[in-house]
Design an enzyme around this catalytic site. Structure first.
Site, PDB file in Angstrom:
ATOM      1  N   LYS A  47       0.858  -1.190   0.000  1.00 33.35           N
ATOM      2  CA  LYS A  47       0.000   0.000   0.000  1.00 33.35           C
ATOM      3  C   LYS A  47       0.895   1.242   0.000  1.00 33.35           C
ATOM      4  O   LYS A  47       1.739   1.409   0.893  1.00 33.35           O
ATOM      5  CB  LYS A  47      -0.872  -0.052   1.257  1.00 33.35           C
ATOM      6  CG  LYS A  47      -2.124   0.755   1.188  1.00 33.35           C
ATOM      7  CD  LYS A  47      -2.969   0.417   2.398  1.00 33.35           C
ATOM      8  CE  LYS A  47      -4.189   1.278   2.496  1.00 33.35           C
ATOM      9  NZ  LYS A  47      -4.819   1.126   3.807  1.00 33.35           N
TER      10      LYS A  47
HETATM   11  C1  E4P Z   1      -8.059   1.627   4.188  1.00 31.30           C
HETATM   12  O1  E4P Z   1      -7.436   1.232   3.242  1.00 31.30           O
HETATM   13  C2  E4P Z   1      -7.929   3.007   4.708  1.00 31.30           C
HETATM   14  O2  E4P Z   1      -6.672   3.214   5.251  1.00 31.30           O
HETATM   15  C3  E4P Z   1      -9.021   3.205   5.734  1.00 31.30           C
HETATM   16  O3  E4P Z   1     -10.242   2.760   5.182  1.00 31.30           O
HETATM   17  C4  E4P Z   1      -9.144   4.632   6.242  1.00 31.30           C
HETATM   18  O4  E4P Z   1     -10.289   4.705   7.040  1.00 31.30           O
HETATM   19  P1  E4P Z   1     -10.593   5.912   8.055  1.00 31.30           P
HETATM   20  O5  E4P Z   1     -10.909   7.118   7.253  1.00 31.30           O
HETATM   21  O6  E4P Z   1     -11.780   5.413   8.841  1.00 31.30           O
HETATM   22  O7  E4P Z   1      -9.370   6.087   8.902  1.00 31.30           O
END
Ligand code: E4P
Length: 217
Positions: A87
């Site tokens: 990622k």
């Molecule tokens: C996933 O890939 C993201 O990092 C995550 O959904 C972010 O979510 P949040 O906005 O609730 O922190």
């Protein structure tokens, strides 16, 4: 649409996986910190455990922001298991790194995406997944689901192969709306997945069936 769970919590991952509908997991540094995981060895072990629990793509996020650092970190993460997806943040060095990972057969998830322009760049670099953050967009008074729709339209017209991974999901309705808007994947907290089960008429109907069943049992 594929279902990923958005957590590093092992018991929540197990509960979602036991439902039989889980296709993968996404994590991020905040989610890892929440589980109290500290140190490189512990982080690697945690990803290994998740990969052994779930048969699907597992996103592991880099914390470097320069090209060389992202590549070095990403290679180490990818070596943990064949299902690891590296990622990478939507920054200039991140785009260069995604192109490098693509050329070297390493799957990527381009994260922190908030606009259609960013999603086009991620697709051009060959990202496996692009992660628009629906909930955070809604929090800033814009329409997160509309962005999913726009990206789905652009990718369809242009023939981009990058999968749209709707992230930052806040509730069950977000999941339904993302499915409608053309997301390929939705990564959700456990509560939002379980929220899909809920309907008062289901509860009322089941209570009545069980009551009537006593009459002939
Ligand atoms: C996933 O890939 C993201 O990092 C995550 O959904 C972010 O979510 P949040 O906005 O609730 O922190």
């Amino acid at each position: 649409m594929k279902f990923f769970i958005d957590t590093a919590n092992l018991s929540q991952i197990k509960e979602a996986n036991d439902l039989g509908i889980l296709d993968g997991v996404t994590t991020n540094p905040s989610l890892m910190a929440k589980e109290g995981i500290k140190g490189n060895d512990a982080v690697i072990q945690h990803y290994k455990t998740i990969c052994e629990m779930v048969n699907g793509d597992i996103s592991a996020e880099v914390i470097s922001t320069d090209f060389a650092g992202i590549i070095e970190e990403g290679k180490k993460l990818a070596a943990i298991h064949k299902n690891i997806v590296v990622k990478v943040p939507m920054i200039k060095e991140g785009i260069k790194a995604i192109k490098w990972f693509t050329d070297n057969g390493i799957k990527t998830n381009c994260t922190l995406v908030f606009s259609a322009g960013q999603a086009i760049l991620a697709a051009k670099a060959g990202a496996t997944y692009v992660s628009p953050f629906i909930g955070r967009i809604d929090d800033s008074s814009w329409d997160g689901v509309q962005l999913i729709e726009q990206i789905a339209n652009i990718y369809g017209v242009q023939g981009f192969k990058t999968e749209i991974l709707a992230a930052s999901i806040r509730n069950a309705l977000h999941i339904v709306k993302c499915a409608e808007a053309g997301a390929d994947v939705c990564t959700c907290p456990l509560d939002s997945i379980l929220g899909l089960l809920k309907h008062p008429l289901t509860d009322i109907g089941l209570a009545k069936f069980l009551e009537d069943a006593k009459k002939f049992a």
